[in-house]
Design a protein around this motif. Structure first.
Motif, PDB file in Angstrom:
ATOM      1  N   ALA A 144       8.240 -18.890 -32.307  1.00  0.00           N
ATOM      2  CA  ALA A 144       7.340 -20.486 -32.683  1.00  0.00           C
ATOM      3  C   ALA A 144       7.481 -21.638 -32.659  1.00  0.00           C
ATOM      4  N   GLY A 145       8.136 -22.097 -31.893  1.00  0.00           N
ATOM      5  CA  GLY A 145       8.717 -23.614 -31.192  1.00  0.00           C
ATOM      6  C   GLY A 145       8.427 -24.428 -32.023  1.00  0.00           C
ATOM      7  N   LEU A 146       7.728 -25.921 -30.755  1.00  0.00           N
ATOM      8  CA  LEU A 146       7.442 -26.890 -31.700  1.00  0.00           C
ATOM      9  C   LEU A 146       6.322 -27.234 -31.934  1.00  0.00           C
ATOM     10  N   LEU A 147       5.633 -27.675 -32.813  1.00  0.00           N
ATOM     11  CA  LEU A 147       4.355 -28.269 -33.314  1.00  0.00           C
ATOM     12  C   LEU A 147       4.953 -29.425 -32.541  1.00  0.00           C
ATOM     13  N   ALA A 148       3.351 -30.230 -31.798  1.00  0.00           N
ATOM     14  CA  ALA A 148       3.416 -31.689 -31.508  1.00  0.00           C
ATOM     15  C   ALA A 148       2.566 -32.118 -33.000  1.00  0.00           C
ATOM     16  N   ARG A 205       3.264 -22.248 -19.102  1.00  0.00           N
ATOM     17  CA  ARG A 205       3.963 -20.895 -19.320  1.00  0.00           C
ATOM     18  C   ARG A 205       4.869 -20.936 -20.399  1.00  0.00           C
ATOM     19  N   TYR A 206       4.977 -22.979 -20.843  1.00  0.00           N
ATOM     20  CA  TYR A 206       6.105 -23.364 -21.808  1.00  0.00           C
ATOM     21  C   TYR A 206       4.772 -24.025 -23.330  1.00  0.00           C
ATOM     22  N   PHE A 207       3.829 -23.955 -22.871  1.00  0.00           N
ATOM     23  CA  PHE A 207       2.620 -24.441 -23.684  1.00  0.00           C
ATOM     24  C   PHE A 207       1.574 -24.162 -24.388  1.00  0.00           C
ATOM     25  N   LYS A 208       0.450 -24.376 -25.530  1.00  0.00           N
ATOM     26  CA  LYS A 208      -0.680 -23.794 -26.078  1.00  0.00           C
ATOM     27  C   LYS A 208      -1.317 -24.907 -26.428  1.00  0.00           C
ATOM     28  N   SER A 209      -3.185 -24.671 -26.407  1.00  0.00           N
ATOM     29  CA  SER A 209      -3.278 -25.622 -27.220  1.00  0.00           C
ATOM     30  C   SER A 209      -3.469 -24.447 -28.765  1.00  0.00           C
ATOM     31  N   CYS A 210      -3.182 -25.223 -29.412  1.00  0.00           N
ATOM     32  CA  CYS A 210      -3.509 -24.404 -31.301  1.00  0.00           C
ATOM     33  C   CYS A 210      -4.455 -25.409 -32.079  1.00  0.00           C
ATOM     34  N   GLY A 225       0.546 -18.488 -35.183  1.00  0.00           N
ATOM     35  CA  GLY A 225       1.851 -17.770 -35.473  1.00  0.00           C
ATOM     36  C   GLY A 225       1.774 -17.657 -37.016  1.00  0.00           C
ATOM     37  N   SER A 226       1.492 -18.791 -37.732  1.00  0.00           N
ATOM     38  CA  SER A 226       1.639 -18.366 -38.909  1.00  0.00           C
ATOM     39  C   SER A 226       0.790 -17.731 -39.778  1.00  0.00           C
ATOM     40  N   PRO A 227       1.224 -16.473 -41.098  1.00  0.00           N
ATOM     41  CA  PRO A 227       0.377 -16.109 -41.409  1.00  0.00           C
ATOM     42  C   PRO A 227      -0.807 -16.874 -41.646  1.00  0.00           C
ATOM     43  N   TRP A 228      -0.873 -17.669 -42.375  1.00  0.00           N
ATOM     44  CA  TRP A 228      -2.733 -18.574 -42.512  1.00  0.00           C
ATOM     45  C   TRP A 228      -2.992 -19.305 -42.038  1.00  0.00           C
ATOM     46  N   GLU A 229      -2.651 -19.394 -40.406  1.00  0.00           N
ATOM     47  CA  GLU A 229      -3.278 -19.391 -39.400  1.00  0.00           C
ATOM     48  C   GLU A 229      -4.770 -19.323 -39.882  1.00  0.00           C
ATOM     49  N   THR A 230      -5.926 -20.673 -39.110  1.00  0.00           N
ATOM     50  CA  THR A 230      -7.211 -20.427 -39.172  1.00  0.00           C
ATOM     51  C   THR A 230      -7.888 -20.946 -38.138  1.00  0.00           C
ATOM     52  N   ASP A 231      -9.045 -20.936 -38.749  1.00  0.00           N
ATOM     53  CA  ASP A 231     -10.191 -21.983 -37.365  1.00  0.00           C
ATOM     54  C   ASP A 231     -10.606 -22.535 -38.903  1.00  0.00           C
ATOM     55  N   LEU A 253     -10.304 -29.334 -46.357  1.00  0.00           N
ATOM     56  CA  LEU A 253      -9.724 -30.425 -46.298  1.00  0.00           C
ATOM     57  C   LEU A 253      -9.227 -31.303 -45.957  1.00  0.00           C
ATOM     58  N   SER A 254      -8.065 -31.057 -45.166  1.00  0.00           N
ATOM     59  CA  SER A 254      -6.671 -31.294 -44.093  1.00  0.00           C
ATOM     60  C   SER A 254      -7.921 -31.658 -43.169  1.00  0.00           C
ATOM     61  N   TYR A 255      -8.690 -30.981 -42.675  1.00  0.00           N
ATOM     62  CA  TYR A 255      -9.298 -31.755 -40.832  1.00  0.00           C
ATOM     63  C   TYR A 255     -10.391 -32.172 -41.517  1.00  0.00           C
ATOM     64  N   ASP A 256     -10.712 -32.218 -42.655  1.00  0.00           N
ATOM     65  CA  ASP A 256     -12.164 -33.474 -42.576  1.00  0.00           C
ATOM     66  C   ASP A 256     -12.070 -34.651 -42.589  1.00  0.00           C
ATOM     67  N   THR A 257     -10.263 -35.056 -43.721  1.00  0.00           N
ATOM     68  CA  THR A 257      -9.700 -35.981 -43.858  1.00  0.00           C
ATOM     69  C   THR A 257      -8.896 -36.648 -42.939  1.00  0.00           C
ATOM     70  N   VAL A 258      -8.380 -35.343 -41.918  1.00  0.00           N
ATOM     71  CA  VAL A 258      -7.494 -36.121 -40.933  1.00  0.00           C
ATOM     72  C   VAL A 258      -6.366 -35.884 -41.064  1.00  0.00           C
ATOM     73  N   SER A 259      -5.388 -35.530 -42.189  1.00  0.00           N
ATOM     74  CA  SER A 259      -4.283 -35.376 -42.155  1.00  0.00           C
ATOM     75  C   SER A 259      -3.326 -35.356 -41.419  1.00  0.00           C
ATOM     76  N   TYR A 260      -3.586 -34.930 -40.227  1.00  0.00           N
ATOM     77  CA  TYR A 260      -3.333 -35.006 -38.879  1.00  0.00           C
ATOM     78  C   TYR A 260      -4.010 -34.423 -37.816  1.00  0.00           C
ATOM     79  N   VAL A 261      -3.195 -34.700 -36.181  1.00  0.00           N
ATOM     80  CA  VAL A 261      -4.273 -34.194 -34.887  1.00  0.00           C
ATOM     81  C   VAL A 261      -2.736 -33.182 -34.832  1.00  0.00           C
ATOM     82  N   PRO A 262      -3.919 -32.024 -34.056  1.00  0.00           N
ATOM     83  CA  PRO A 262      -2.679 -31.334 -33.087  1.00  0.00           C
ATOM     84  C   PRO A 262      -2.564 -31.648 -31.935  1.00  0.00           C
ATOM     85  N   LEU A 263      -1.502 -31.640 -31.974  1.00  0.00           N
ATOM     86  CA  LEU A 263      -1.289 -32.188 -29.972  1.00  0.00           C
ATOM     87  C   LEU A 263      -0.878 -31.294 -28.950  1.00  0.00           C
ATOM     88  N   GLY A 264      -0.706 -29.472 -29.591  1.00  0.00           N
ATOM     89  CA  GLY A 264      -0.520 -28.480 -28.914  1.00  0.00           C
ATOM     90  C   GLY A 264       0.859 -27.884 -29.477  1.00  0.00           C
TER      91      GLY A 264
END
Length: 232
Positions: A7-11, A49-54, A61-67, A212-223
């Motif tokens: 699963a790794g780390l979320l920045a 090899r050790y990072f990806k955009s998300c 990798g979450s079962p709730w992953e969505t665009d 809703l969370s993207y609209d209000t910008v609850s957080y900004v995913p960095l990778g």
């Protein structure tokens, strides 16, 4: 060398919803539009090899992953960021980034965020400190002029943020995690998610929470980061 945690780390970048100027939603959306995840990860990790955009607020990798609702983040546009700043009435107010210099990852994340925001014309001040000091400072709701803050960049174990009950997706305002996102509808949807037994319907609810969370910008995913460990 082996990756032991798939699963790794979320920045991520956490933004203050209480103190001006980031109390303005369009200013927060401008920050979201300014961030290029790939550039941030190239500077922070380096080896592809050790990072990806998300671009899911439920880490990949979450079962709730969505665009759902991720258009601003996924299209990343300096022009759009500048337009959102203008629409939000930004007038060169100072933004304070809390910079954890005792962590190579967090330090580089803060530097890259500051660079991205300067490129869209924002007045940014990095305030260097150790991470424990940052943890103390992030609890302050004061205005910038009185020692408050605008944002901080950090990372955490991705699986901790896999579902709608992640602290990063709280909409509980003052009762929530520092950043104090006030979105009561998110809290209502989380209750519906908890009570729903059908997986397909839960996915629909999770997607609504992300919109809703993207609209209000609850957080900004960095990778997302998958660092190997060395052992023998």
């Amino acid at each position: 060398l082996q990756i032991k945690d798939p699963a790794g780390l979320l920045a991520f970048l956490r933004i203050n919803h209480v103190a001006a100027p980031t109390a303005n939603k369009e200013i927060r959306q401008a920050i979201l539009a300014a961030i290029d995840q790939k550039q941030v990860m190239q500077a922070t990790v380096g080896d592809p090899r050790y990072f990806k955009s998300c671009f899911s607020l439920y880490p990949c990798g979450s079962p709730w992953e969505t665009d759902a609702g991720n258009t601003i983040a996924k299209t990343q546009s300096v022009a759009q960021a500048k337009a959102l700043l203008a629409r939000g009435g930004y007038k060169q107010e100072k933004l304070v980034i809390l910079q954890a210099v005792d962590s190579q990852l967090n330090n580089t994340l803060a530097l890259m965020v500051a660079d991205a925001l300067k490129r869209i014309g924002m007045n940014v001040e990095l305030q260097p400190m150790d991470y424990q000091t940052l943890v103390g400072r992030r609890g302050k709701k004061d205005p910038i002029s009185a020692g408050g803050w605008s944002m901080f960049a950090t990372n955490g174990i991705a699986i901790d943020y896999f579902d709608p009950f992640s602290v990063l997706l709280s909409g509980a305002g003052d009762k929530g995690w520092p950043g104090w996102v006030n979105e009561p509808q998110v809290e209502t949807l989380k209750s519906q998610f908890a009570a729903e037994g059908d997986t397909a319907k839960r996915k629909e609810i999770a997607s609504k929470i992300q919109v809703l969370s993207y609209d209000t910008v609850s957080y900004v995913p960095l990778g997302m980061i998958n660092l190997p460990v060395a052992f023998r």
